[in-house]
Design an enzyme around this catalytic site. Sequence first.
Site, PDB file in Angstrom:
ATOM      1  N   GLY A  10       0.835  -1.210   0.000  1.00 26.90           N
ATOM      2  CA  GLY A  10       0.000   0.000   0.000  1.00 26.90           C
ATOM      3  C   GLY A  10       0.861   1.248   0.000  1.00 26.90           C
ATOM      4  O   GLY A  10       1.656   1.466   0.914  1.00 26.90           O
ATOM      5  N   GLY A  12      -0.512   4.482  -0.473  1.00 27.10           N
ATOM      6  CA  GLY A  12      -1.465   5.601  -0.449  1.00 27.10           C
ATOM      7  C   GLY A  12      -0.944   6.700   0.459  1.00 27.10           C
ATOM      8  O   GLY A  12       0.246   7.042   0.422  1.00 27.10           O
ATOM      9  N   THR A  13      -1.800   7.244   1.309  1.00 30.89           N
ATOM     10  CA  THR A  13      -1.402   8.363   2.176  1.00 30.89           C
ATOM     11  C   THR A  13      -0.207   7.985   3.057  1.00 30.89           C
ATOM     12  O   THR A  13       0.862   8.607   2.982  1.00 30.89           O
ATOM     13  CB  THR A  13      -2.595   8.787   3.070  1.00 30.89           C
ATOM     14  OG1 THR A  13      -3.700   9.106   2.228  1.00 30.89           O
ATOM     15  CG2 THR A  13      -2.232  10.002   3.917  1.00 30.89           C
ATOM     16  N   ARG A  45      -2.521  -2.081  -5.471  1.00 26.24           N
ATOM     17  CA  ARG A  45      -3.394  -2.488  -6.592  1.00 26.24           C
ATOM     18  C   ARG A  45      -3.525  -1.352  -7.593  1.00 26.24           C
ATOM     19  O   ARG A  45      -3.892  -1.577  -8.736  1.00 26.24           O
ATOM     20  CB  ARG A  45      -4.749  -2.972  -6.082  1.00 26.24           C
ATOM     21  CG  ARG A  45      -5.553  -1.930  -5.367  1.00 26.24           C
ATOM     22  CD  ARG A  45      -6.853  -2.520  -4.907  1.00 26.24           C
ATOM     23  NE  ARG A  45      -7.544  -1.511  -4.109  1.00 26.24           N
ATOM     24  CZ  ARG A  45      -8.519  -1.757  -3.279  1.00 26.24           C
ATOM     25  NH1 ARG A  45      -8.953  -2.984  -3.113  1.00 26.24           N
ATOM     26  NH2 ARG A  45      -9.097  -0.790  -2.594  1.00 26.24           N
ATOM     27  N   LYS A 105      -5.061  -0.186  12.941  1.00 22.56           N
ATOM     28  CA  LYS A 105      -5.658  -0.410  14.267  1.00 22.56           C
ATOM     29  C   LYS A 105      -6.903  -1.275  14.202  1.00 22.56           C
ATOM     30  O   LYS A 105      -7.192  -2.025  15.136  1.00 22.56           O
ATOM     31  CB  LYS A 105      -5.969   0.923  14.946  1.00 22.56           C
ATOM     32  CG  LYS A 105      -6.825   1.874  14.129  1.00 22.56           C
ATOM     33  CD  LYS A 105      -5.988   2.803  13.298  1.00 22.56           C
ATOM     34  CE  LYS A 105      -6.838   3.583  12.313  1.00 22.56           C
ATOM     35  NZ  LYS A 105      -6.181   4.729  11.759  1.00 22.56           N
ATOM     36  N   GLY A 187      -6.606  13.734   3.912  1.00 20.71           N
ATOM     37  CA  GLY A 187      -6.058  12.385   4.139  1.00 20.71           C
ATOM     38  C   GLY A 187      -6.160  11.909   5.577  1.00 20.71           C
ATOM     39  O   GLY A 187      -5.505  10.951   5.959  1.00 20.71           O
ATOM     40  N   LYS A 205      -8.388   2.104  18.600  1.00 21.47           N
ATOM     41  CA  LYS A 205      -7.125   2.563  19.209  1.00 21.47           C
ATOM     42  C   LYS A 205      -7.168   2.403  20.726  1.00 21.47           C
ATOM     43  O   LYS A 205      -6.174   2.018  21.354  1.00 21.47           O
ATOM     44  CB  LYS A 205      -6.881   4.027  18.841  1.00 21.47           C
ATOM     45  CG  LYS A 205      -6.634   4.220  17.344  1.00 21.47           C
ATOM     46  CD  LYS A 205      -6.807   5.682  16.957  1.00 21.47           C
ATOM     47  CE  LYS A 205      -6.511   5.922  15.494  1.00 21.47           C
ATOM     48  NZ  LYS A 205      -6.991   7.239  15.045  1.00 21.47           N
TER      49      LYS A 205
END
Length: 437
Positions: A10, A12-13, A45, A105, A187, A205
């Site tokens: 991954g 992403g952000t 992906r 989490k 984000g 969390k």
Amino acid sequence: MKPINVGLLGIGTVGGGTYTVLTRNQEEITRRAGRPIRIVKVADRNLALAKEVTKGEVEVTDDAFAVVTDPNVDIVVELIGGYTVAKELVLKAIENGKHVVTANKALLAVHGNEIFAAAQKKGVIVAFEAAVAGGIPIIKALREGLTANRIEWIAGIINGTTNFILTEMREKGLDFADVLKEAQRLGYAEADPTFDVEGIDAAHKLTIMSAIGFGIPMQFDKAYTEGITKLTGDDIRYAEELGYRVKLLGITRKTEKGVELRVHPTLIPEKRLIANVNGAMNAVLVMGDAVGPTMYYGAGAGAEPTASSVVADLVDVTRMHTADPHHRVPHLAFQPDQLSDLPILPMEDVRTSYYLRLRAQDKPGVLADITRILADQEISIDAMLQKEPDEGEDQADIIILTHITVERNINQAIAKIEALPTINGKVIRIRMESLSR
Ligand SMILES: NC(=O)c1ccc[n+]([C@@H]2O[C@H](COP(=O)([O-])OP(=O)(O)OC[C@H]3O[C@@H](n4cnc5c(N)ncnc54)[C@H](O)[C@@H]3O)[C@@H](O)[C@H]2O)c1
Ligand SMILES: N[C@@H](CCO)C(=O)O
Ligand code: NA
């Protein structure tokens, strides 16, 4: 020095932030870790995104399973999120003898017991600093810095999205939906933002912190979770008039009968430091019997702050990697065979104080009825605010702050107050914490 090889799932952000921070601070990080930490393979992906971020510097694939089974990878960093594929990937990585770093989490709160048992058996490390309060090293503090203490309670603003929403609503009078969109753009929000606004992310969390603080298994299914979607501007304003701020708090407290595990909007005295934590910032208060109150503050979400914790875990794992598994810091602070079976308390048994708001007809005797019901339930009143009815109306808001009582009693009192013919609609109830004891 032979580098340690990382496979990134991954980009992403948080994955993108991790790639950037690790690349930018390579030299300092190597000096700390004792050997270079090198990303050797990235799976996303969205292959185009992976290519764009890595600029052809490392191998990219859209098949995450090709990373967790790659013999060249020493540590797998899981930053795709969710419970299903992420769980399969993490367990597969462990099975293949790889250490895991994750910011997930949700995965740990729900499947952590199984994941940590698998890691323990295999002798690999699962590190998760980024999973709780983003960039704040709260896991490190609870697991290592505070080990002398009996932890009494932990209370925190542990969701950046909702704190950002509450702050913007209060300071700028903005609309809930517009602020949520902005949090998504920045984000901060989860893939499914209901996790943020309904308190589920905070409960994930909190579940992790509770396990580490008290040496109990993860029990997310027993957490009480209430989000911010029903909060009104009126209640935020009335709370302010009375000297309080409304925050979404995660609270876990050890009592003789069991552990409180609850997330809900909470009135906090405005003079407390934590009441002044704004925007996407997070803060966690930890009360230890020896140290007293301690507070940890910083960015709870966002690309680089969260990456700061991911990379710190990579350094930790690199340092501990060759150590005998029995001489490592235990995943959940307590030795795995030393967990306590102290139960999670049902919400009805939790003791706290309350803000109540009711709409009452402006008639004699109404207040007397309400105070009698409260007295019958052994609830004493700390403060009361009665608003004048609006022009042409015969109903007014009454706000009552109670002293500490048990939730079961307040539930019964609320039911009786709502049944009074002079009371219109539902009684609004928001819990209050002084955070001083
Ligand atoms: N964003 C934050 O501020 C923040 C902070 C702390 C923790 N987290 C956690 O970090 C994780 C990642 O969050 P994010 O905000 O970076 O999400 P994101 O959506 O920005 O990034 C996830 C990436 O994973 C890719 N992906 C999804 N499923 C995949 C699959 N099966 N195979 C390969 N790639 C796949 C997506 O294409 C995307 O690029 C989540 O667990 C989240 O809860 C996020
Ligand atoms: N959605 C989460 C990301 C950080 O865990 C938040 O807003 O706090
Ligand atoms: Na953290």
